[in-house]
Design a protein around this motif. Structure first.
Motif, PDB file in Angstrom:
ATOM      1  N   CYS A 107       0.835  -1.211   0.000  1.00  0.00           N
ATOM      2  CA  CYS A 107       0.000   0.000   0.000  1.00  0.00           C
ATOM      3  C   CYS A 107       0.868   1.259   0.000  1.00  0.00           C
ATOM      4  O   CYS A 107       0.547   2.236  -0.673  1.00  0.00           O
ATOM      5  CB  CYS A 107      -0.944  -0.009   1.195  1.00  0.00           C
ATOM      6  SG  CYS A 107      -2.202  -1.296   1.112  1.00  0.00           S
ATOM      7  N   TYR A 108       1.962   1.232   0.729  1.00  0.00           N
ATOM      8  CA  TYR A 108       2.878   2.367   0.774  1.00  0.00           C
ATOM      9  C   TYR A 108       3.436   2.651  -0.623  1.00  0.00           C
ATOM     10  O   TYR A 108       3.467   3.795  -1.070  1.00  0.00           O
ATOM     11  CB  TYR A 108       4.029   2.079   1.752  1.00  0.00           C
ATOM     12  CG  TYR A 108       5.012   3.213   1.877  1.00  0.00           C
ATOM     13  CD1 TYR A 108       4.833   4.197   2.838  1.00  0.00           C
ATOM     14  CD2 TYR A 108       6.118   3.321   1.029  1.00  0.00           C
ATOM     15  CE1 TYR A 108       5.723   5.254   2.957  1.00  0.00           C
ATOM     16  CE2 TYR A 108       7.011   4.367   1.143  1.00  0.00           C
ATOM     17  CZ  TYR A 108       6.814   5.336   2.113  1.00  0.00           C
ATOM     18  OH  TYR A 108       7.684   6.389   2.210  1.00  0.00           O
ATOM     19  N   MET A 109       3.867   1.601  -1.300  1.00  0.00           N
ATOM     20  CA  MET A 109       4.436   1.786  -2.639  1.00  0.00           C
ATOM     21  C   MET A 109       3.403   2.335  -3.604  1.00  0.00           C
ATOM     22  O   MET A 109       3.728   3.124  -4.487  1.00  0.00           O
ATOM     23  CB  MET A 109       5.032   0.473  -3.152  1.00  0.00           C
ATOM     24  CG  MET A 109       6.288   0.068  -2.406  1.00  0.00           C
ATOM     25  SD  MET A 109       7.089  -1.431  -3.057  1.00  0.00           S
ATOM     26  CE  MET A 109       5.934  -2.703  -2.541  1.00  0.00           C
ATOM     27  N   SER A 110       2.160   1.945  -3.406  1.00  0.00           N
ATOM     28  CA  SER A 110       1.078   2.460  -4.251  1.00  0.00           C
ATOM     29  C   SER A 110       0.789   3.925  -3.929  1.00  0.00           C
ATOM     30  O   SER A 110       0.552   4.735  -4.830  1.00  0.00           O
ATOM     31  CB  SER A 110      -0.175   1.601  -4.039  1.00  0.00           C
ATOM     32  OG  SER A 110      -1.250   2.098  -4.786  1.00  0.00           O
ATOM     33  N   ALA A 111       0.818   4.279  -2.654  1.00  0.00           N
ATOM     34  CA  ALA A 111       0.508   5.649  -2.223  1.00  0.00           C
ATOM     35  C   ALA A 111       1.655   6.616  -2.487  1.00  0.00           C
ATOM     36  O   ALA A 111       1.434   7.805  -2.734  1.00  0.00           O
ATOM     37  CB  ALA A 111       0.150   5.665  -0.738  1.00  0.00           C
ATOM     38  N   PRO A 123       4.506   6.337  -4.929  1.00  0.00           N
ATOM     39  CA  PRO A 123       5.262   5.657  -5.992  1.00  0.00           C
ATOM     40  C   PRO A 123       6.632   6.273  -6.292  1.00  0.00           C
ATOM     41  O   PRO A 123       7.499   5.595  -6.827  1.00  0.00           O
ATOM     42  CB  PRO A 123       4.334   5.756  -7.206  1.00  0.00           C
ATOM     43  CG  PRO A 123       3.434   6.903  -6.927  1.00  0.00           C
ATOM     44  CD  PRO A 123       3.281   6.954  -5.434  1.00  0.00           C
ATOM     45  N   GLU A 124       6.834   7.518  -5.945  1.00  0.00           N
ATOM     46  CA  GLU A 124       8.103   8.190  -6.247  1.00  0.00           C
ATOM     47  C   GLU A 124       9.141   8.055  -5.134  1.00  0.00           C
ATOM     48  O   GLU A 124      10.271   8.519  -5.297  1.00  0.00           O
ATOM     49  CB  GLU A 124       7.852   9.685  -6.528  1.00  0.00           C
ATOM     50  CG  GLU A 124       6.877   9.955  -7.666  1.00  0.00           C
ATOM     51  CD  GLU A 124       7.326   9.341  -8.991  1.00  0.00           C
ATOM     52  OE1 GLU A 124       8.527   9.446  -9.312  1.00  0.00           O
ATOM     53  OE2 GLU A 124       6.483   8.749  -9.678  1.00  0.00           O
ATOM     54  N   ASP A 125       8.788   7.431  -4.025  1.00  0.00           N
ATOM     55  CA  ASP A 125       9.720   7.319  -2.904  1.00  0.00           C
ATOM     56  C   ASP A 125      10.865   6.382  -3.289  1.00  0.00           C
ATOM     57  O   ASP A 125      10.623   5.222  -3.642  1.00  0.00           O
ATOM     58  CB  ASP A 125       8.995   6.785  -1.667  1.00  0.00           C
ATOM     59  CG  ASP A 125       9.827   6.877  -0.399  1.00  0.00           C
ATOM     60  OD1 ASP A 125      11.052   6.658  -0.459  1.00  0.00           O
ATOM     61  OD2 ASP A 125       9.257   7.167   0.660  1.00  0.00           O
ATOM     62  N   PRO A 126      12.096   6.849  -3.213  1.00  0.00           N
ATOM     63  CA  PRO A 126      13.228   5.994  -3.588  1.00  0.00           C
ATOM     64  C   PRO A 126      13.395   4.766  -2.689  1.00  0.00           C
ATOM     65  O   PRO A 126      14.025   3.781  -3.089  1.00  0.00           O
ATOM     66  CB  PRO A 126      14.445   6.922  -3.480  1.00  0.00           C
ATOM     67  CG  PRO A 126      13.997   8.108  -2.721  1.00  0.00           C
ATOM     68  CD  PRO A 126      12.506   8.196  -2.837  1.00  0.00           C
ATOM     69  N   ARG A 127      12.805   4.793  -1.510  1.00  0.00           N
ATOM     70  CA  ARG A 127      12.907   3.639  -0.612  1.00  0.00           C
ATOM     71  C   ARG A 127      12.064   2.463  -1.090  1.00  0.00           C
ATOM     72  O   ARG A 127      12.200   1.347  -0.579  1.00  0.00           O
ATOM     73  CB  ARG A 127      12.502   4.038   0.811  1.00  0.00           C
ATOM     74  CG  ARG A 127      13.411   5.111   1.399  1.00  0.00           C
ATOM     75  CD  ARG A 127      12.944   5.587   2.739  1.00  0.00           C
ATOM     76  NE  ARG A 127      11.683   6.311   2.624  1.00  0.00           N
ATOM     77  CZ  ARG A 127      11.108   6.993   3.596  1.00  0.00           C
ATOM     78  NH1 ARG A 127      11.691   7.054   4.776  1.00  0.00           N
ATOM     79  NH2 ARG A 127       9.976   7.622   3.413  1.00  0.00           N
ATOM     80  N   ASN A 128      11.214   2.692  -2.082  1.00  0.00           N
ATOM     81  CA  ASN A 128      10.380   1.609  -2.609  1.00  0.00           C
ATOM     82  C   ASN A 128      11.214   0.472  -3.182  1.00  0.00           C
ATOM     83  O   ASN A 128      10.803  -0.688  -3.120  1.00  0.00           O
ATOM     84  CB  ASN A 128       9.410   2.134  -3.670  1.00  0.00           C
ATOM     85  CG  ASN A 128       8.273   2.923  -3.058  1.00  0.00           C
ATOM     86  OD1 ASN A 128       8.045   2.865  -1.852  1.00  0.00           O
ATOM     87  ND2 ASN A 128       7.569   3.668  -3.879  1.00  0.00           N
ATOM     88  N   GLU A 129      12.375   0.796  -3.729  1.00  0.00           N
ATOM     89  CA  GLU A 129      13.240  -0.261  -4.277  1.00  0.00           C
ATOM     90  C   GLU A 129      13.615  -1.261  -3.186  1.00  0.00           C
ATOM     91  O   GLU A 129      13.607  -2.468  -3.415  1.00  0.00           O
ATOM     92  CB  GLU A 129      14.490   0.341  -4.921  1.00  0.00           C
ATOM     93  CG  GLU A 129      14.199   1.116  -6.195  1.00  0.00           C
ATOM     94  CD  GLU A 129      13.422   0.311  -7.228  1.00  0.00           C
ATOM     95  OE1 GLU A 129      13.776  -0.856  -7.491  1.00  0.00           O
ATOM     96  OE2 GLU A 129      12.426   0.844  -7.765  1.00  0.00           O
ATOM     97  N   GLU A 130      13.919  -0.757  -2.005  1.00  0.00           N
ATOM     98  CA  GLU A 130      14.253  -1.640  -0.889  1.00  0.00           C
ATOM     99  C   GLU A 130      13.017  -2.416  -0.447  1.00  0.00           C
ATOM    100  O   GLU A 130      13.089  -3.616  -0.157  1.00  0.00           O
ATOM    101  CB  GLU A 130      14.829  -0.818   0.271  1.00  0.00           C
ATOM    102  CG  GLU A 130      15.403  -1.657   1.396  1.00  0.00           C
ATOM    103  CD  GLU A 130      14.443  -1.862   2.550  1.00  0.00           C
ATOM    104  OE1 GLU A 130      14.444  -2.960   3.135  1.00  0.00           O
ATOM    105  OE2 GLU A 130      13.688  -0.943   2.869  1.00  0.00           O
ATOM    106  N   LEU A 131      11.855  -1.752  -0.413  1.00  0.00           N
ATOM    107  CA  LEU A 131      10.625  -2.440  -0.014  1.00  0.00           C
ATOM    108  C   LEU A 131      10.287  -3.560  -0.989  1.00  0.00           C
ATOM    109  O   LEU A 131       9.833  -4.636  -0.578  1.00  0.00           O
ATOM    110  CB  LEU A 131       9.455  -1.457   0.065  1.00  0.00           C
ATOM    111  CG  LEU A 131       9.438  -0.498   1.249  1.00  0.00           C
ATOM    112  CD1 LEU A 131       8.243   0.446   1.137  1.00  0.00           C
ATOM    113  CD2 LEU A 131       9.411  -1.236   2.574  1.00  0.00           C
ATOM    114  N   LYS A 132      10.506  -3.328  -2.274  1.00  0.00           N
ATOM    115  CA  LYS A 132      10.182  -4.337  -3.292  1.00  0.00           C
ATOM    116  C   LYS A 132      10.950  -5.629  -3.077  1.00  0.00           C
ATOM    117  O   LYS A 132      10.463  -6.702  -3.428  1.00  0.00           O
ATOM    118  CB  LYS A 132      10.477  -3.790  -4.692  1.00  0.00           C
ATOM    119  CG  LYS A 132       9.480  -2.780  -5.175  1.00  0.00           C
ATOM    120  CD  LYS A 132       9.873  -2.252  -6.551  1.00  0.00           C
ATOM    121  CE  LYS A 132       8.982  -1.100  -6.952  1.00  0.00           C
ATOM    122  NZ  LYS A 132       9.418  -0.497  -8.220  1.00  0.00           N
ATOM    123  N   THR A 133      12.130  -5.546  -2.504  1.00  0.00           N
ATOM    124  CA  THR A 133      12.921  -6.755  -2.278  1.00  0.00           C
ATOM    125  C   THR A 133      12.380  -7.572  -1.114  1.00  0.00           C
ATOM    126  O   THR A 133      12.740  -8.741  -0.970  1.00  0.00           O
ATOM    127  CB  THR A 133      14.402  -6.411  -1.992  1.00  0.00           C
ATOM    128  OG1 THR A 133      14.498  -5.704  -0.744  1.00  0.00           O
ATOM    129  CG2 THR A 133      15.013  -5.582  -3.108  1.00  0.00           C
TER     130      THR A 133
END
Length: 134
Positions: free
Chosen positions: A104-108, A110-120
């Protein structure tokens, strides 16, 4: 803020021990019980969350962060609180909850650079709906 809460906060800030932390959190909870509904408590919740972080009381910090995010969704910096909460949930072995929050965070945000770490860390799903269907 009551004088008792102010004194407990000062005692904790001056000497952060389990005893002063417990007294401070007790006074915070008493303050919430005695405050009129609708009173802005965000500042007190933020301070209590920071005290919990300082004392490494992860479950307490999760509770305070959850209350901040839930009751004050438009507060500045909430995205950082959500991100922190995801990490705390993983740290306390609540991986399913953390994964749902991460998707949900990545969806809300989407431009946060920390999303790459969350995706892993989360299962491969593109949307919150896809994650829930897995």
């Amino acid at each position: 803020m009551s004088k008792d809460l102010e004194n407990a906060e000062k005692a904790f800030n001056d000497n952060p021990t389990d005893s002063t932390y417990n007294d401070y959190i007790t006074k915070v909870l008493e303050h919430f019980q005695n405050s009129p509904k609708g009173t802005d408590q965000s500042g007190i919740l933020i301070k209590a969350a920071k005290a919990s972080e300082q004392m490494k009381k992860l479950d307490q910090e999760i509770i305070f962060l959850n209350n901040i995010i839930k009751n004050y969704p438009n507060l500045e910096d909430n995205h950082n609180r959500i991100y922190r909460m995801i990490g705390l949930l993983h740290g306390t072995n609540r991986h399913s909850t953390a994964d749902v929050m991460a998707v949900c965070y990545m969806s809300a945000y989407p431009e946060d650079p920390r999303n790459e770490e969350l995706k892993t860390r989360v299962p491969k799903a593109g949307t919150p709906q896809e994650y829930m269907m897995e």
